[in-house]
Design an enzyme around this catalytic site. Structure first.
Site, PDB file in Angstrom:
ATOM      1  N   HIS A 288      22.495 -52.135 -27.819  1.00 61.14           N
ATOM      2  CA  HIS A 288      21.310 -51.575 -27.680  1.00 61.14           C
ATOM      3  C   HIS A 288      20.972 -50.531 -28.610  1.00 61.14           C
ATOM      4  CE1 HIS A 288      21.478 -48.723 -24.450  1.00 61.14           C
ATOM      5  NE2 HIS A 288      22.562 -49.553 -23.989  1.00 61.14           N
TER       6      HIS A 288
ATOM      7  N   ASP B  92      26.617 -44.811 -25.023  1.00 59.93           N
ATOM      8  CA  ASP B  92      25.790 -45.675 -24.609  1.00 59.93           C
ATOM      9  C   ASP B  92      24.271 -45.760 -25.295  1.00 59.93           C
ATOM     10  OD1 ASP B  92      24.487 -47.404 -22.819  1.00 59.93           O
ATOM     11  OD2 ASP B  92      24.145 -46.019 -21.209  1.00 59.93           O
TER      12      ASP B  92
ATOM     13  N   GLU C 202      16.497 -51.329 -23.426  1.00 61.36           N
ATOM     14  CA  GLU C 202      17.619 -51.900 -22.749  1.00 61.36           C
ATOM     15  C   GLU C 202      17.668 -51.049 -21.192  1.00 61.36           C
ATOM     16  OE1 GLU C 202      21.418 -51.964 -20.406  1.00 61.36           O
ATOM     17  OE2 GLU C 202      20.769 -50.628 -21.418  1.00 61.36           O
ATOM     18  N   GLU C 203      17.545 -49.651 -21.520  1.00 62.74           N
ATOM     19  CA  GLU C 203      17.728 -48.809 -20.348  1.00 62.74           C
ATOM     20  C   GLU C 203      16.639 -48.785 -19.466  1.00 62.74           C
ATOM     21  OE1 GLU C 203      20.350 -47.361 -20.031  1.00 62.74           O
ATOM     22  OE2 GLU C 203      21.338 -46.787 -21.632  1.00 62.74           O
TER      23      GLU C 203
ATOM     24  N   ASP D 252      28.226 -53.138 -24.230  1.00 62.34           N
ATOM     25  CA  ASP D 252      27.414 -52.283 -23.627  1.00 62.34           C
ATOM     26  C   ASP D 252      27.978 -51.487 -22.572  1.00 62.34           C
ATOM     27  OD1 ASP D 252      25.302 -50.351 -23.071  1.00 62.34           O
ATOM     28  OD2 ASP D 252      24.354 -51.871 -21.871  1.00 62.34           O
TER      29      ASP D 252
ATOM     30  N   HIS E 269      24.871 -41.421 -19.341  1.00 60.28           N
ATOM     31  CA  HIS E 269      23.380 -41.052 -18.773  1.00 60.28           C
ATOM     32  C   HIS E 269      23.510 -39.321 -18.618  1.00 60.28           C
ATOM     33  CE1 HIS E 269      22.032 -45.325 -17.577  1.00 60.28           C
ATOM     34  NE2 HIS E 269      22.537 -45.125 -18.603  1.00 60.28           N
TER      35      HIS E 269
END
EC number: 3.4.17.-
Length: 469
Positions: free
Chosen positions: A288, A300, A334-335, A362, A432
């Site tokens: 992504h 990520d 995606e998130e 991912d 994140h």
């Protein structure tokens, strides 16, 4: 008459047994032929590995990713940065001289965190590092000042529900594993609101902290009041828990300028090497393109996206063209729960019989250990043989259960799925957070990941028959 019936039944059973035996023999013979076919790819696999790990393409995926994240930065759903990133990738893929490059429009959530702060007022003054959780509402301009209740689990919250009314709930949940602990990030605000809390603060979902909050998406429920919610550091969650255990009154002022905008326009970015014999049949490699609005989104999921691009580049550089189309998809949104991939599935599911294999990377591009796979036993047996082509780099293991938000719908519908399995022992240290930068990435690991990704995707796309399902 009875003897005749028994004789006929015996003959029927014998026929069934013989039929099953013959079918088993045919299956074994076919599998031996498939093994021979896969073995014939040893030289091609070695060429891919040599180019990716030792040759002119060495470090290319790493260098491409570094240029991308340093130029564009992070790429939050609905943001101008994500628009810039998609345009950047569209242009780069065109310049890579792939057969087809195109964009498919989708709608994605658009949330902005705005200015945010948290201040411990009692028992002493201290600024608390926070990151608002995705989808959260904001506070009033003056903020919310309230007493705090600290709990370590949902069960404790429910047992102390009468104490929570009008307070800020702080979750100091221990990190067990990501799948178990992320429930507090996803549902912490809802559970706190159900017992009358005015806000919630969640201990960051990470096994290691250097005073860095970790964000992520959270979900409200209909008919449950929406309250502001943010993550705090492990260190502060533990400090507040210690204060509470001493019977101290804890008061926090929370200010969040978060805004939920209407859904925004975005795109899944697609590139293809068109198949030579069965162009309508497709193997998908993917990662992504969107990320969180902190750090650079290099891990990520920049790494996964860029080894997927690298797979097409390596195949093109070697002058190879698989029998089936090899399709790169860089997902958007995606998130926020895989919204770009969900819309892609709805658009393309009518062609599900032609989707041979869906692959997603991912969960980092650290040292690769093998692949994860979801599919029928017959397909798994074939994939086990394909993995043996990676013996030159000693990455031959095939594990159960492919993972990937963006490919789940396909796998649930019966399409075989695969995901990169790498050493994720440090993944959630950076996940994140502001720490998700290019510094996390290692060019040697990315070379190896690209080699694994390319060999598997090319061989499956070039075999005479699709994987069984």
């Amino acid at each position: 008459m009875k003897t005749l019936i028994l004789t006929l039944l015996s003959l029927y059973e014998l026929q069934l047994c013989c039929g099953a035996y013959n079918q088993n023999i045919r299956s074994q013979r076919k599998f031996e032929m498939i093994k021979t076919e896969i073995s014939s790819y040893k030289d091609v696999a070695k060429s891919i590995i040599d180019l990716a790990v030792h040759g002119k393409a060495q470090n290319r995926s790493y260098e491409r990713l570094a240029l991308f994240v340093d130029t564009v930065g992070n790429r939050m759903s609905g943001s101008e940065n994500l628009k810039t990133a998609i345009a950047y990738m569209y242009k780069s893929l065109q310049e890579d001289d792939l057969d087809r490059v195109y964009l498919e429009p989708v709608k994605v959530p658009h949330w902005e965190r705005g200015e945010e702060s948290a201040m411990l007022l009692e028992p002493r003054k201290k600024s608390l590092a926070i990151l608002g959780l995705g989808g959260s509402i904001g506070t009033p301009v003056e903020g919310i000042s309230a007493e705090v209740i600290v709990v370590s689990s949902f069960a404790e919250l429910h047992n102390r529900s009468k104490e929570a009314k009008g307070k800020i709930v702080v979750y100091n949940e221990p990190f067990v594993n990501y799948g178990e602990t992320v429930r507090y990030r996803g549902s912490g605000a809802v559970e706190a609101a159900k017992v009358g809390a005015v806000a919630s603060l969640i201990r960051s979902v990470t096994p290691l902290s250097v005073y860095s909050p970790h964000t992520g998406w959270q979900w409200y429920e209909n008919d449950v009041p929406k309250i502001p919610t943010a993550s705090i550091t492990v260190e502060d969650a533990e400090m507040l828990s210690r204060m509470a255990s001493r019977g101290l009154k804890i008061v926090i002022q929370l200010k969040m300028g978060a805004v939920n905008h209407p859904d925004a326009d975005s795109y899944n970015t697609v590139a293809e090497i068109v198949g030579s014999k069965y162009p309508e049949q497709v193997v998908i490699v993917s990662g992504h393109l969107d990320s969180w609005d902190v750090g650079q989104g290099a891990m990520d999921d920049g790494g996964g996206a860029f080894i997927s691009w690298e797979a097409l580049s390596l195949i093109k550089d070697l002058g190879l063209r698989p029998k089936r189309t090899l399709r790169l998809v860089l997902w958007t949104g995606e998130e926020q729960g895989g919204v770009g991939a969900s819309q892609y599935y709805e658009l393309h599911k009518k062609n599900i019989s032609n989707i041979d294999l869906v692959m997603e990377s991912d969960i980092g591009t650290f040292m690769p250990l093998g692949m994860q796979f979801t599919g029928k036993p017959e397909a798994r047996a074939i994939m086990t043989e394909v993995m043996q082509l990676l013996q030159p780099i000693n990455i031959t293991s095939l594990y159960d259960y492919a993972e990937g938000t963006d490919i789940n719908s396909w796998m649930q519908a019966g399409v075989p799925g695969a995901s990169l399995f790498d050493d994720i022992s440090k993944y959630f240290w950076f996940h994140h957070s502001q720490g998700d930068t290019m510094t996390v990435q290692d060019p040697v690991w990315m070379n190896l990941c690209a080699a694994v990704w390319t060999v598997v995707s090319y061989v499956v796309a070039d075999m005479e028959e699709m994987l069984p399902r």
